[in-house]
Design a protein around this motif. Structure first.
Motif, PDB file in Angstrom:
ATOM      1  N   LYS A  10       0.840  -1.203   0.000  1.00  0.00           N
ATOM      2  CA  LYS A  10       0.000   0.000   0.000  1.00  0.00           C
ATOM      3  C   LYS A  10       0.873   1.250   0.000  1.00  0.00           C
ATOM      4  O   LYS A  10       0.572   2.213  -0.693  1.00  0.00           O
ATOM      5  CB  LYS A  10      -0.924   0.010   1.219  1.00  0.00           C
ATOM      6  CG  LYS A  10      -2.152  -0.850   1.048  1.00  0.00           C
ATOM      7  CD  LYS A  10      -3.087  -0.671   2.225  1.00  0.00           C
ATOM      8  CE  LYS A  10      -4.337  -1.490   2.053  1.00  0.00           C
ATOM      9  NZ  LYS A  10      -5.271  -1.327   3.165  1.00  0.00           N
ATOM     10  N   LEU A  13       2.368   1.606  -3.563  1.00  0.00           N
ATOM     11  CA  LEU A  13       1.366   2.064  -4.533  1.00  0.00           C
ATOM     12  C   LEU A  13       0.996   3.518  -4.313  1.00  0.00           C
ATOM     13  O   LEU A  13       0.853   4.283  -5.266  1.00  0.00           O
ATOM     14  CB  LEU A  13       0.123   1.175  -4.460  1.00  0.00           C
ATOM     15  CG  LEU A  13       0.322  -0.291  -4.862  1.00  0.00           C
ATOM     16  CD1 LEU A  13      -0.952  -1.082  -4.616  1.00  0.00           C
ATOM     17  CD2 LEU A  13       0.778  -0.417  -6.301  1.00  0.00           C
ATOM     18  N   LEU A  18      -0.328   4.677  -7.821  1.00  0.00           N
ATOM     19  CA  LEU A  18      -0.768   3.517  -8.591  1.00  0.00           C
ATOM     20  C   LEU A  18      -1.959   2.784  -7.980  1.00  0.00           C
ATOM     21  O   LEU A  18      -2.466   1.834  -8.570  1.00  0.00           O
ATOM     22  CB  LEU A  18       0.396   2.521  -8.733  1.00  0.00           C
ATOM     23  CG  LEU A  18       1.606   2.991  -9.520  1.00  0.00           C
ATOM     24  CD1 LEU A  18       2.745   1.999  -9.375  1.00  0.00           C
ATOM     25  CD2 LEU A  18       1.244   3.208 -10.975  1.00  0.00           C
ATOM     26  N   THR A  19      -2.395   3.208  -6.817  1.00  0.00           N
ATOM     27  CA  THR A  19      -3.424   2.469  -6.088  1.00  0.00           C
ATOM     28  C   THR A  19      -4.664   2.212  -6.942  1.00  0.00           C
ATOM     29  O   THR A  19      -5.109   1.070  -7.085  1.00  0.00           O
ATOM     30  CB  THR A  19      -3.817   3.210  -4.801  1.00  0.00           C
ATOM     31  OG1 THR A  19      -2.619   3.409  -4.022  1.00  0.00           O
ATOM     32  CG2 THR A  19      -4.799   2.398  -3.981  1.00  0.00           C
ATOM     33  N   VAL A  22      -4.107  -0.159 -10.105  1.00  0.00           N
ATOM     34  CA  VAL A  22      -3.766  -1.548  -9.809  1.00  0.00           C
ATOM     35  C   VAL A  22      -4.920  -2.293  -9.157  1.00  0.00           C
ATOM     36  O   VAL A  22      -5.116  -3.488  -9.395  1.00  0.00           O
ATOM     37  CB  VAL A  22      -2.505  -1.602  -8.897  1.00  0.00           C
ATOM     38  CG1 VAL A  22      -2.284  -2.998  -8.340  1.00  0.00           C
ATOM     39  CG2 VAL A  22      -1.291  -1.127  -9.662  1.00  0.00           C
ATOM     40  N   GLN A  23      -5.702  -1.614  -8.354  1.00  0.00           N
ATOM     41  CA  GLN A  23      -6.729  -2.264  -7.541  1.00  0.00           C
ATOM     42  C   GLN A  23      -7.684  -3.149  -8.336  1.00  0.00           C
ATOM     43  O   GLN A  23      -8.061  -4.220  -7.881  1.00  0.00           O
ATOM     44  CB  GLN A  23      -7.522  -1.220  -6.744  1.00  0.00           C
ATOM     45  CG  GLN A  23      -8.343  -1.818  -5.633  1.00  0.00           C
ATOM     46  CD  GLN A  23      -7.525  -2.603  -4.626  1.00  0.00           C
ATOM     47  OE1 GLN A  23      -6.476  -2.179  -4.186  1.00  0.00           O
ATOM     48  NE2 GLN A  23      -8.012  -3.770  -4.269  1.00  0.00           N
TER      49      GLN A  23
END
Length: 116
Positions: A10, A13, A18-19, A22-23
């Motif tokens: 976390k 990211l 990028l969270t 990517v999620q």
């Protein structure tokens, strides 16, 4: 399919914004990085982020493609050592701590892929 070890990843990211992107590809999360290696080596996931030292473990050596994260994008993790207050043999614990931080101990860490 991407597999994530939640806590350190976390941070990575978030640092690299990028969270959100990517999620949507996350299919499973784990509680240990060892599980990440198992999933990637057995082909149960397509990608993961694991500790560098694990790439040379027998389970992963030569079985996975390693793509290094550039230093400026990466996050550094520390492996701490300490002695608990309820240790039964303080002398033995002290000797273990001394060994781990000795030159011989540091060499072993390096051989297993850790930076000192």
């Amino acid at each position: 399919m991407v597999q994530l070890l939640v806590k350190p990843l976390k941070k990575y990211l978030k640092k690299n914004n990028l969270t959100d992107s990517v999620q949507s590809n996350v299919v499973v999360t784990t509680t240990t990085v060892n599980q990440l290696l198992t999933y990637i080596v057995t082909g149960q996931v397509d990608a993961t982020i694991i500790w560098e030292d694990m790439t040379v473990w027998k389970e992963g050596d030569g079985k996975i493609e390693v793509i290094e994260i550039p230093d400026d994008e990466n996050i550094e993790s520390t492996v701490p050592i300490g002695i608990t207050s309820f240790v039964k043999d303080k002398s033995a614990a002290d000797k273990f701590e001394e060994f781990v931080t000795s030159e011989e101990g540091k060499q072993i860490w390096k051989e297993w892929g850790f930076e000192i």
